[in-house]
Design a protein around this motif. Sequence first.
Motif, PDB file in Angstrom:
ATOM      1  N   ASN A   1     -55.818  77.139   9.178  1.00  0.00           N
ATOM      2  CA  ASN A   1     -56.091  77.850   7.934  1.00  0.00           C
ATOM      3  C   ASN A   1     -55.066  78.985   7.816  1.00  0.00           C
ATOM      4  O   ASN A   1     -55.066  79.911   8.617  1.00  0.00           O
ATOM      5  N   ASP A   2     -54.216  78.909   6.830  1.00  0.00           N
ATOM      6  CA  ASP A   2     -53.150  79.910   6.681  1.00  0.00           C
ATOM      7  C   ASP A   2     -53.667  81.304   6.351  1.00  0.00           C
ATOM      8  O   ASP A   2     -52.935  82.277   6.447  1.00  0.00           O
ATOM      9  N   ASN A   3     -54.933  81.430   5.975  1.00  0.00           N
ATOM     10  CA  ASN A   3     -55.501  82.743   5.648  1.00  0.00           C
ATOM     11  C   ASN A   3     -56.233  83.369   6.828  1.00  0.00           C
ATOM     12  O   ASN A   3     -56.799  84.443   6.704  1.00  0.00           O
ATOM     13  N   SER A   4     -56.224  82.711   7.973  1.00  0.00           N
ATOM     14  CA  SER A   4     -56.948  83.211   9.142  1.00  0.00           C
ATOM     15  C   SER A   4     -56.257  84.434   9.733  1.00  0.00           C
ATOM     16  O   SER A   4     -55.037  84.585   9.642  1.00  0.00           O
ATOM     17  N   ASN A   5     -57.043  85.300  10.372  1.00  0.00           N
ATOM     18  CA  ASN A   5     -56.439  86.444  11.052  1.00  0.00           C
ATOM     19  C   ASN A   5     -56.233  86.164  12.542  1.00  0.00           C
ATOM     20  O   ASN A   5     -55.705  86.998  13.256  1.00  0.00           O
ATOM     21  N   ILE A   6     -56.636  84.985  13.016  1.00  0.00           N
ATOM     22  CA  ILE A   6     -56.337  84.545  14.386  1.00  0.00           C
ATOM     23  C   ILE A   6     -55.131  83.619  14.307  1.00  0.00           C
ATOM     24  O   ILE A   6     -55.123  82.657  13.549  1.00  0.00           O
ATOM     25  N   ILE A   7     -54.110  83.926  15.092  1.00  0.00           N
ATOM     26  CA  ILE A   7     -52.864  83.151  15.053  1.00  0.00           C
ATOM     27  C   ILE A   7     -52.676  82.435  16.388  1.00  0.00           C
ATOM     28  O   ILE A   7     -52.782  83.044  17.447  1.00  0.00           O
ATOM     29  N   LEU A   8     -52.405  81.135  16.303  1.00  0.00           N
ATOM     30  CA  LEU A   8     -51.988  80.356  17.469  1.00  0.00           C
ATOM     31  C   LEU A   8     -50.473  80.249  17.352  1.00  0.00           C
ATOM     32  O   LEU A   8     -49.971  79.635  16.418  1.00  0.00           O
ATOM     33  N   ARG A   9     -49.763  80.876  18.271  1.00  0.00           N
ATOM     34  CA  ARG A   9     -48.301  80.936  18.177  1.00  0.00           C
ATOM     35  C   ARG A   9     -47.669  80.196  19.345  1.00  0.00           C
ATOM     36  O   ARG A   9     -48.013  80.449  20.503  1.00  0.00           O
ATOM     37  N   LEU A  10     -46.758  79.288  19.024  1.00  0.00           N
ATOM     38  CA  LEU A  10     -45.974  78.603  20.043  1.00  0.00           C
ATOM     39  C   LEU A  10     -44.705  79.410  20.244  1.00  0.00           C
ATOM     40  O   LEU A  10     -43.950  79.643  19.293  1.00  0.00           O
ATOM     41  N   GLU A  11     -44.486  79.851  21.478  1.00  0.00           N
ATOM     42  CA  GLU A  11     -43.379  80.757  21.777  1.00  0.00           C
ATOM     43  C   GLU A  11     -42.474  80.171  22.847  1.00  0.00           C
ATOM     44  O   GLU A  11     -42.893  79.376  23.668  1.00  0.00           O
ATOM     45  N   ARG A  12     -41.273  80.682  22.856  1.00  0.00           N
ATOM     46  CA  ARG A  12     -40.308  80.320  23.889  1.00  0.00           C
ATOM     47  C   ARG A  12     -40.676  81.007  25.190  1.00  0.00           C
ATOM     48  O   ARG A  12     -41.101  82.161  25.192  1.00  0.00           O
ATOM     49  N   ASP A  13     -40.546  80.275  26.299  1.00  0.00           N
ATOM     50  CA  ASP A  13     -40.813  80.834  27.620  1.00  0.00           C
ATOM     51  C   ASP A  13     -39.721  80.323  28.550  1.00  0.00           C
ATOM     52  O   ASP A  13     -39.560  79.114  28.697  1.00  0.00           O
ATOM     53  N   PRO A  14     -38.968  81.211  29.172  1.00  0.00           N
ATOM     54  CA  PRO A  14     -37.802  80.773  29.948  1.00  0.00           C
ATOM     55  C   PRO A  14     -38.127  79.864  31.137  1.00  0.00           C
ATOM     56  O   PRO A  14     -37.330  79.002  31.485  1.00  0.00           O
ATOM     57  N   LYS A  15     -39.289  80.012  31.747  1.00  0.00           N
ATOM     58  CA  LYS A  15     -39.625  79.218  32.931  1.00  0.00           C
ATOM     59  C   LYS A  15     -40.364  77.924  32.594  1.00  0.00           C
ATOM     60  O   LYS A  15     -40.546  77.078  33.450  1.00  0.00           O
ATOM     61  N   TYR A  16     -40.825  77.774  31.355  1.00  0.00           N
ATOM     62  CA  TYR A  16     -41.673  76.651  30.976  1.00  0.00           C
ATOM     63  C   TYR A  16     -41.122  75.975  29.726  1.00  0.00           C
ATOM     64  O   TYR A  16     -40.184  76.459  29.115  1.00  0.00           O
ATOM     65  N   LEU A  17     -41.739  74.863  29.326  1.00  0.00           N
ATOM     66  CA  LEU A  17     -41.326  74.206  28.080  1.00  0.00           C
ATOM     67  C   LEU A  17     -41.569  75.129  26.895  1.00  0.00           C
ATOM     68  O   LEU A  17     -40.717  75.315  26.043  1.00  0.00           O
ATOM     69  N   PHE A  18     -42.773  75.691  26.840  1.00  0.00           N
ATOM     70  CA  PHE A  18     -43.135  76.671  25.819  1.00  0.00           C
ATOM     71  C   PHE A  18     -44.462  77.296  26.211  1.00  0.00           C
ATOM     72  O   PHE A  18     -45.103  76.876  27.170  1.00  0.00           O
TER      73      PHE A  18
END
Length: 169
Positions: free
Chosen positions: A125-142
């Motif tokens: 839901n684009d109006n949600s205030n909870i965000i699931l964010r996929l981020e870069r991580d140097p030691k892992y895939l993401f």
Amino acid sequence: MIITSSRKPSQRTRSFLRDLERTLNIPYIQRGKLSLKDLFNIDKHILLIGEFRGNPGTLVVYDAEKNKRLSSFISVKLQREICGTKVYNNDGLKLIVDDKLWENDEFKNIYKSYDEFLFIHLNINDNSNIILRLERDPKYLFAIQFYKNRVKIGPLIRVKSLKIFNSLY
């Protein structure tokens, strides 16, 4: 979709399962003696958290309709280790992907797999205030990090590897 665990989860794994239940707003079923077949009678889509040395170590998404499973090795930080409080989600998730991840072709395939198996079953839901964010991580895939009003709320899931299997077992 339901969340469950290996048969006798450690306290840390149970805490992680409760964190996922609160942030993803998906029911957590205590496994006990239930087999996977019993779980598929409850729901055709299962998120199973396995253990490695008493810590959450695997994230497996089963899709009984497509007869496939996605398996990931993970490392986690609990909600209490990140923000110190329990945060509940009642209005879905906003999905955001770090722009730098799109530069990697391997990530595009990984994202497609997660989208097909996991994200499609979440209340995005684009109006949600909870965000699931996929981020870069140097030691892992993401890494998968949850935010509320730009503040990290956890849990943090670092994905080490990912495989897709064309069978449930």
